[in-house]
Structures are given as C-alpha cells and as structure tokens.
Design a protein around this motif. Structure first.
Motif, PDB file in Angstrom:
ATOM      1  N   ILE A  81       9.485  -1.443  10.927  1.00 20.90           N
ATOM      2  CA  ILE A  81       8.318  -2.318  10.846  1.00 20.90           C
ATOM      3  C   ILE A  81       7.402  -1.995   9.676  1.00 20.90           C
ATOM      4  CG2 ILE A  81       8.358  -2.922  13.286  1.00 20.90           C
ATOM      5  CD1 ILE A  81       6.037  -1.038  13.731  1.00 20.90           C
ATOM      6  N   ASP A  82       7.588  -0.846   9.023  1.00 25.77           N
ATOM      7  CA  ASP A  82       6.829  -0.604   7.792  1.00 25.77           C
ATOM      8  C   ASP A  82       7.719  -0.778   6.560  1.00 25.77           C
ATOM      9  OD1 ASP A  82       8.411   1.608   8.159  1.00 25.77           O
ATOM     10  OD2 ASP A  82       6.837   3.086   7.797  1.00 25.77           O
ATOM     11  N   ALA A  87       4.013 -11.292   3.372  1.00 27.22           N
ATOM     12  CA  ALA A  87       4.594 -11.753   2.103  1.00 27.22           C
ATOM     13  C   ALA A  87       5.223 -10.629   1.291  1.00 27.22           C
ATOM     14  CB  ALA A  87       3.504 -12.440   1.267  1.00 27.22           C
ATOM     15  N   MET A  88       5.089  -9.390   1.752  1.00 25.04           N
ATOM     16  CA  MET A  88       5.573  -8.237   0.989  1.00 25.04           C
ATOM     17  C   MET A  88       6.928  -7.772   1.479  1.00 25.04           C
ATOM     18  SD  MET A  88       2.110  -5.920   0.500  1.00 25.04           S
ATOM     19  CE  MET A  88       1.474  -6.161   2.161  1.00 25.04           C
ATOM     20  N   ASP A  89       7.885  -7.633   0.553  1.00 24.51           N
ATOM     21  CA  ASP A  89       9.156  -7.029   0.917  1.00 24.51           C
ATOM     22  C   ASP A  89       8.973  -5.521   1.017  1.00 24.51           C
ATOM     23  OD1 ASP A  89       9.068  -6.079  -1.694  1.00 24.51           O
ATOM     24  OD2 ASP A  89      10.693  -7.366  -2.426  1.00 24.51           O
ATOM     25  N   SER A  90      10.042  -4.820   1.318  1.00 29.78           N
ATOM     26  CA  SER A  90       9.941  -3.379   1.560  1.00 29.78           C
ATOM     27  C   SER A  90       9.385  -2.628   0.355  1.00 29.78           C
ATOM     28  CB  SER A  90      11.322  -2.816   1.931  1.00 29.78           C
ATOM     29  OG  SER A  90      11.256  -1.421   2.098  1.00 29.78           O
ATOM     30  N   GLN A  91       9.893  -2.924  -0.819  1.00 29.96           N
ATOM     31  CA  GLN A  91       9.451  -2.215  -2.014  1.00 29.96           C
ATOM     32  C   GLN A  91       7.966  -2.459  -2.285  1.00 29.96           C
ATOM     33  OE1 GLN A  91      11.820  -3.023  -5.487  1.00 29.96           O
ATOM     34  NE2 GLN A  91      10.638  -1.659  -6.804  1.00 29.96           N
ATOM     35  N   THR A  92       7.528  -3.686  -2.121  1.00 26.42           N
ATOM     36  CA  THR A  92       6.127  -4.014  -2.357  1.00 26.42           C
ATOM     37  C   THR A  92       5.220  -3.363  -1.321  1.00 26.42           C
ATOM     38  OG1 THR A  92       6.811  -6.152  -3.274  1.00 26.42           O
ATOM     39  CG2 THR A  92       4.488  -5.902  -2.682  1.00 26.42           C
ATOM     40  N   PHE A  93       5.620  -3.443  -0.055  1.00 24.25           N
ATOM     41  CA  PHE A  93       4.820  -2.880   1.034  1.00 24.25           C
ATOM     42  C   PHE A  93       4.665  -1.371   0.857  1.00 24.25           C
ATOM     43  CE2 PHE A  93       3.938  -1.309   5.277  1.00 24.25           C
ATOM     44  CZ  PHE A  93       3.127  -2.280   5.854  1.00 24.25           C
ATOM     45  N   ARG A  94       5.772  -0.691   0.630  1.00 24.56           N
ATOM     46  CA  ARG A  94       5.715   0.765   0.510  1.00 24.56           C
ATOM     47  C   ARG A  94       5.066   1.178  -0.808  1.00 24.56           C
ATOM     48  NH1 ARG A  94       7.800   2.799   4.816  1.00 24.56           N
ATOM     49  NH2 ARG A  94       7.606   4.907   3.995  1.00 24.56           N
ATOM     50  N   GLU A  96       2.547  -0.396  -2.123  1.00 21.20           N
ATOM     51  CA  GLU A  96       1.123  -0.517  -1.840  1.00 21.20           C
ATOM     52  C   GLU A  96       0.610   0.727  -1.129  1.00 21.20           C
ATOM     53  OE1 GLU A  96      -2.382  -3.266  -1.809  1.00 21.20           O
ATOM     54  OE2 GLU A  96      -0.621  -2.828  -3.045  1.00 21.20           O
ATOM     55  N   MET A  97       1.356   1.236  -0.181  1.00 16.64           N
ATOM     56  CA  MET A  97       0.949   2.460   0.509  1.00 16.64           C
ATOM     57  C   MET A  97       0.906   3.646  -0.461  1.00 16.64           C
ATOM     58  SD  MET A  97       2.545   2.466   4.353  1.00 16.64           S
ATOM     59  CE  MET A  97       4.274   2.537   3.874  1.00 16.64           C
ATOM     60  N   GLU A  98       1.936   3.769  -1.270  1.00 18.39           N
ATOM     61  CA  GLU A  98       2.013   4.892  -2.207  1.00 18.39           C
ATOM     62  C   GLU A  98       0.871   4.840  -3.215  1.00 18.39           C
ATOM     63  OE1 GLU A  98       3.346   8.194  -4.405  1.00 18.39           O
ATOM     64  OE2 GLU A  98       3.889   7.504  -2.386  1.00 18.39           O
ATOM     65  N   ASN A  99       0.624   3.688  -3.785  1.00 20.24           N
ATOM     66  CA  ASN A  99      -0.401   3.559  -4.817  1.00 20.24           C
ATOM     67  C   ASN A  99      -1.803   3.829  -4.289  1.00 20.24           C
ATOM     68  OD1 ASN A  99       1.538   2.881  -6.725  1.00 20.24           O
ATOM     69  ND2 ASN A  99       1.311   0.673  -6.384  1.00 20.24           N
ATOM     70  N   ARG A 100      -2.007   3.569  -3.027  1.00 20.87           N
ATOM     71  CA  ARG A 100      -3.337   3.753  -2.434  1.00 20.87           C
ATOM     72  C   ARG A 100      -3.417   4.993  -1.550  1.00 20.87           C
ATOM     73  NH1 ARG A 100      -6.461  -0.993  -2.821  1.00 20.87           N
ATOM     74  NH2 ARG A 100      -5.326  -2.787  -3.641  1.00 20.87           N
ATOM     75  N   SER A 101      -2.382   5.826  -1.581  1.00 24.23           N
ATOM     76  CA  SER A 101      -2.345   7.067  -0.795  1.00 24.23           C
ATOM     77  C   SER A 101      -2.563   6.812   0.695  1.00 24.23           C
ATOM     78  CB  SER A 101      -3.383   8.065  -1.314  1.00 24.23           C
ATOM     79  OG  SER A 101      -3.101   8.430  -2.634  1.00 24.23           O
ATOM     80  N   ILE A 102      -1.949   5.753   1.190  1.00 24.19           N
ATOM     81  CA  ILE A 102      -2.003   5.417   2.607  1.00 24.19           C
ATOM     82  C   ILE A 102      -0.736   5.908   3.283  1.00 24.19           C
ATOM     83  CG2 ILE A 102      -2.028   3.515   4.289  1.00 24.19           C
ATOM     84  CD1 ILE A 102      -3.582   1.902   2.115  1.00 24.19           C
ATOM     85  N   SER A 103      -0.883   6.622   4.366  1.00 26.25           N
ATOM     86  CA  SER A 103       0.270   7.072   5.151  1.00 26.25           C
ATOM     87  C   SER A 103       0.325   6.263   6.440  1.00 26.25           C
ATOM     88  CB  SER A 103       0.150   8.565   5.473  1.00 26.25           C
ATOM     89  OG  SER A 103       1.157   8.973   6.368  1.00 26.25           O
ATOM     90  N   LEU A 104       1.448   5.608   6.671  1.00 26.30           N
ATOM     91  CA  LEU A 104       1.644   4.808   7.882  1.00 26.30           C
ATOM     92  C   LEU A 104       3.051   5.054   8.401  1.00 26.30           C
ATOM     93  CD1 LEU A 104       0.707   2.559   9.847  1.00 26.30           C
ATOM     94  CD2 LEU A 104       1.586   0.887   8.192  1.00 26.30           C
ATOM     95  N   SER A 105       3.158   5.487   9.643  1.00 25.05           N
ATOM     96  CA  SER A 105       4.480   5.780  10.208  1.00 25.05           C
ATOM     97  C   SER A 105       4.498   5.424  11.684  1.00 25.05           C
ATOM     98  CB  SER A 105       4.833   7.262  10.031  1.00 25.05           C
ATOM     99  OG  SER A 105       3.893   8.090  10.706  1.00 25.05           O
ATOM    100  N   PHE A 106       5.718   5.226  12.205  1.00 30.31           N
ATOM    101  CA  PHE A 106       5.901   4.839  13.601  1.00 30.31           C
ATOM    102  C   PHE A 106       7.013   5.674  14.218  1.00 30.31           C
ATOM    103  CE2 PHE A 106       4.141   1.234  11.357  1.00 30.31           C
ATOM    104  CZ  PHE A 106       3.105   0.837  12.189  1.00 30.31           C
ATOM    105  N   ASP A 107       6.976   5.764  15.544  1.00 34.41           N
ATOM    106  CA  ASP A 107       7.973   6.559  16.250  1.00 34.41           C
ATOM    107  C   ASP A 107       8.166   5.985  17.654  1.00 34.41           C
ATOM    108  OD1 ASP A 107       9.703   8.966  16.449  1.00 34.41           O
ATOM    109  OD2 ASP A 107       8.293   9.514  18.032  1.00 34.41           O
ATOM    110  N   ALA A 108       9.377   6.092  18.160  1.00 31.75           N
ATOM    111  CA  ALA A 108       9.673   5.659  19.525  1.00 31.75           C
ATOM    112  C   ALA A 108      10.164   6.850  20.331  1.00 31.75           C
ATOM    113  CB  ALA A 108      10.724   4.547  19.524  1.00 31.75           C
ATOM    114  N   GLY A 109       9.466   7.185  21.400  1.00 31.73           N
ATOM    115  CA  GLY A 109       9.927   8.196  22.324  1.00 31.73           C
ATOM    116  C   GLY A 109      10.580   7.532  23.519  1.00 31.73           C
TER     117      GLY A 109
END
Length: 443
Positions: A81-82, A87-94, A96-109
């Motif tokens: 999901i990240d 409108a952003m594909d994977s490269q664009t979305f990630r 954006e996170m890298e350029n702005r130093s945003i960390s976003l992650s998900f996990d399923a237990g």
C-alpha cells in the motif's frame, strides 16, 4: 544518507537524550484528541525538536482474517500500500517520501494491521496526505505487485530451511490445530502465487475503517493542530469494517515434536498456558517471568544454561498474548549434543518456580530493574506513539504511563509465589525442536 535524513537522525538522537531526562523528572501527559469528524487519537506533545511520529492499528485486521486459500493476503497488502497511491506510481510515491525525509511503513501481524509514520514538522501536511493516499487510494500496479510477490517468495524460500521459522510454524500448528492462528502470516507458495489486485482491494475495503482504528501520536504538534490532520488522513475511511469474527481458542499443550534437519545446532521453542493482560494477577506473572527467563543475564534460565554450563548463548521466556489466546513461551538454541541437557535444565527451573517460587531478594531486584528501566522506553517518539496504541488496544487508561511502576511496586512475594504455583505447568508444555538432537529429550 541524504542531508535531510541526517537531520532526522540528529533530531532523533537529541530527542532520546531530552526525553530520557524529562521522563525521569516529570510525568508524561497523554491527551485525547477528537477531530471534528469524530476521529480519536491519543497524543503526547514534545516540542523540543521539529519531529512527529504517528502509529496506527486496524484491530482485528491481521493475518488471522486471511481466508485459508488466500493465506498471506494481509501481509502482502502491508508491503504494497505504500508502493504507489492516487496519481503517483511506486517510484513517484517513494521518491516523495525520500525527498522529504518521510518514513511510512506498514505491517500485518496475526491480529492487527499496523502502520508507522515519522516526519519533520515542516513536512507533516505532505506526510499526512501520503498516509491518506496509501490507506484510501492504493494502486496495486502490476509492476509493484510482482516485485513485492517476488520478495515474499524469496522470504518463503529462506524460511523453508531456517530452523527458527520451521520451529515457529510447527509449534503454532501443533497448539492451534485448525484455528487461523495455526497458519503462517506470510502464507505459502501456492496461496501467495494466487493473490491478485482484486484480493488486495477487497481486503482494504473490508479492513480499513474508523471503528477498528487506533491512533497514537507523539512529538511537535498540538491537539488543535492534530485534529484537522486526523480528518485529512482518516476521514474518507468507511465507518465500519467488514471482517470475519475470529473465535477465542485454548491452545492444546503437551508433548515434544522433533523436526529433523541436518544442522550442527538445534533450535527449540516451548510454550504452556498463559495469563490474560486484564487479569489482576498479570503483574505478579510479569515479575515472575522476569526472574525466570525474561531478565536477560539476571534470569534463572540464563544463569543455569549459559553462565554455569556454557550450553547456549541465549535462553529466554516471555508472556505471549494474542487477541484470542494467551501463552507463556520460551526458546533456546544450542549444539545438538547439548539440547537435551538444556531442556532438562529449563524444565527443572520451570518446576522449581512452581514448587518453591522466588526469594525476597530476587523480587526486590526484579522490581528495582523493571521500575528503573521503564523510563528508557520514553527515549524515542516512535516508542511513545507505539505505546499509546498499545495502551488503547489493551484498555489500560490514559494515566497508565504514570501508574505502571506503581503496579509493579505493588507486587508482593506472596503474589508472585501464589501465581507461580497456579500458572507454571511443567507437565503440560509443548516443545518443538528443529535439528539433529542427540540423546533423549524431555521437559
């Protein structure tokens, strides 16, 4: 590491020092924030550094809800999901996170689907928008799906021969039988190969909702500033989730399973009945387990197995609580010719704890450590926001951070020894060993 990431790392180190000092000096204030749209979150403000963390959990949306023929569904969604949203594909979305130093992650237990966000204050509007897109408009593009699927399959291949993974899968299957907890969170080759974008979209539509959402926030943000961001991030989610009901289950304990693997060292895990988090005797059990095997080098198991005899590098025990089952578990890894002796020593300590309990000196030392070390958990914002989620999930109350040490201090010698006599059950322990153990195995 780019310049902004170095800045985040520096801020994190500074926060650790400041929060560590502050937590020892004064109570941490937890606030409940309710947005105009009715989204609730718990908040700890810390304006010493321009950094905010947010942890979320969708309760009851973990791998236990995966259909039997779609095992690994929740886990695969957590990796996807990240990987592009809106409108952003994977490269664009990630990017954006890298350029702005945003960390976003998900996990399923097994029980929950969780997420974690870290952002500089000046980027939080963008960070919240990325979180919103990931939850509400994930793309599941073919390229991203096949790349994540390939990563999961590679992990499954490694797990096929990993002693720890084999032991865990065998153990859970043994004690849970036909219950969903017996299934591996990551699925298997067949089920992962069959998952598709429609499965992922159905999961998101059923699992992500306001009624099973828990939010914890810590850092450089006020309650007034947080409210609108909650509506922005989560306001578009449906009001109600549509998840299967998972039944409570009593694990079936007893017996030893050996999985033959031609390796020089055997891996063993074991488990017995546990205790509910809401049980009045939880804290006596918690302190007791610290003395037995949860206290690292100061525990009885480490003393007997490692320090006195050098049989293993590490040996441990812990209270393992799932939403629908409770256990007390432990583990050790050692040479094939030493695993039998190691298990015998563990069994002897299990029995000793049941029959003789602990000494006043052991209790005093355990309580001193558990209360003294607790403020160290406050040394990062991520720890704090994660703790706020756990506090809400376990219904511990907003004042828990202030009360927790008093709950430990209130534990008496009679409490621990009574609970040890009632809880410890050496005659009904399930043991799973992977390797080529030599000699007789018993617990």
């Amino acid at each position: 590491m780019n310049q902004l990431m170095k800045q985040v790392a520096g801020i994190a180190v500074a926060s650790m020092t400041i929060l560590g000092m502050a937590s020892a000096a004064q109570a941490v204030e937890v606030k409940e924030v309710v947005s105009e749209g009715g989204i609730r979150a718990w908040l700890i403000e810390d304006h010493m550094n321009p950094l905010m963390t947010m942890d979320i959990a969708f309760t009851g949306a973990g791998a236990a809800t995966d259909p039997a023929d779609k095992m690994g569904l929740a886990n695969m969604v957590s990796g996807l999901i990240d990987e592009g949203a809106g409108a952003m594909d994977s490269q664009t979305f990630r990017g954006e996170m890298e350029n702005r130093s945003i960390s976003l992650s998900f996990d399923a237990g097994r029980d929950d689907f969780s997420g974690s966000l870290t952002t500089l204050t000046r980027e939080r509007e963008t960070a919240i928008d990325l979180l919103r897109l990931a939850l509400s408009e994930p793309r599941f593009d073919d390229e991203a799906v096949e790349r994540i699927r390939s990563q999961i399959v590679s992990g499954l291949k490694r797990a096929e021969n990993d002693p720890g993974d084999i032991a865990s899968r065998t153990f859970f299957k043994s004690i849970f039988g036909g219950h969903p907890y017996a299934r591996p969170v990551s699925g298997n080759f067949e089920t992962v190969a069959g998952l598709n974008a429609n499965d992922f979209r159905n999961f998101v539509g059923q699992a992500f909702a306001k009624d099973n959402l828990i939010i914890g926030v810590a850092g450089d943000i006020t309650a007034e500033e947080l409210g609108p961001l909650l509506d922005e991030a989560f306001g578009s989610l449906p009001d109600h989730s549509d998840l299967p009901v998972i039944a409570d289950v009593t694990p079936k304990f007893g017996g030893i399973d050996v999985v033959d693997q031609d390796i020089p060292q055997s891996q063993a895990i074991w488990g017995q009945k546990g205790i509910e988090r809401k049980d009045p005797d939880f804290y006596p059990a918690y302190v007791m387990n610290y003395i037995l095997g949860g206290g690292g080098f100061s525990s009885r198991l480490t003393e007997e197995v490692r320090e006195k005899r050098g049989l293993a590098y590490g040996v441990y025990s812990y209270l393992a609580n799932l939403d629908h089952a409770v256990m007390m578990m432990g583990g050790v890894a050692t040479r094939n010719d030493a695993i039998g002796q190691s298990l015998s020593l563990v069994s002897a300590e299990w029995t000793k704890m049941k029959e003789k309990g602990v000494s006043q000196e052991e209790l005093d030392n355990a309580k001193s450590y558990l209360t003294g070390a607790y403020p160290l958990r406050f040394t990062s914002l991520g720890n704090l926001s994660g703790m706020l989620v756990g506090m809400q999930k376990d219904d511990l109350g907003m004042d828990f951070l202030d009360r927790r040490n008093s709950l430990v201090d209130a534990v008496t010698l009679d409490d621990v020894n009574r609970v040890a006599a009632e809880l410890m059950d050496p005659a009904n322990v399930t043991v799973t060993v992977v390797g080529k153990p030599e000699g007789k195995l018993a617990f």
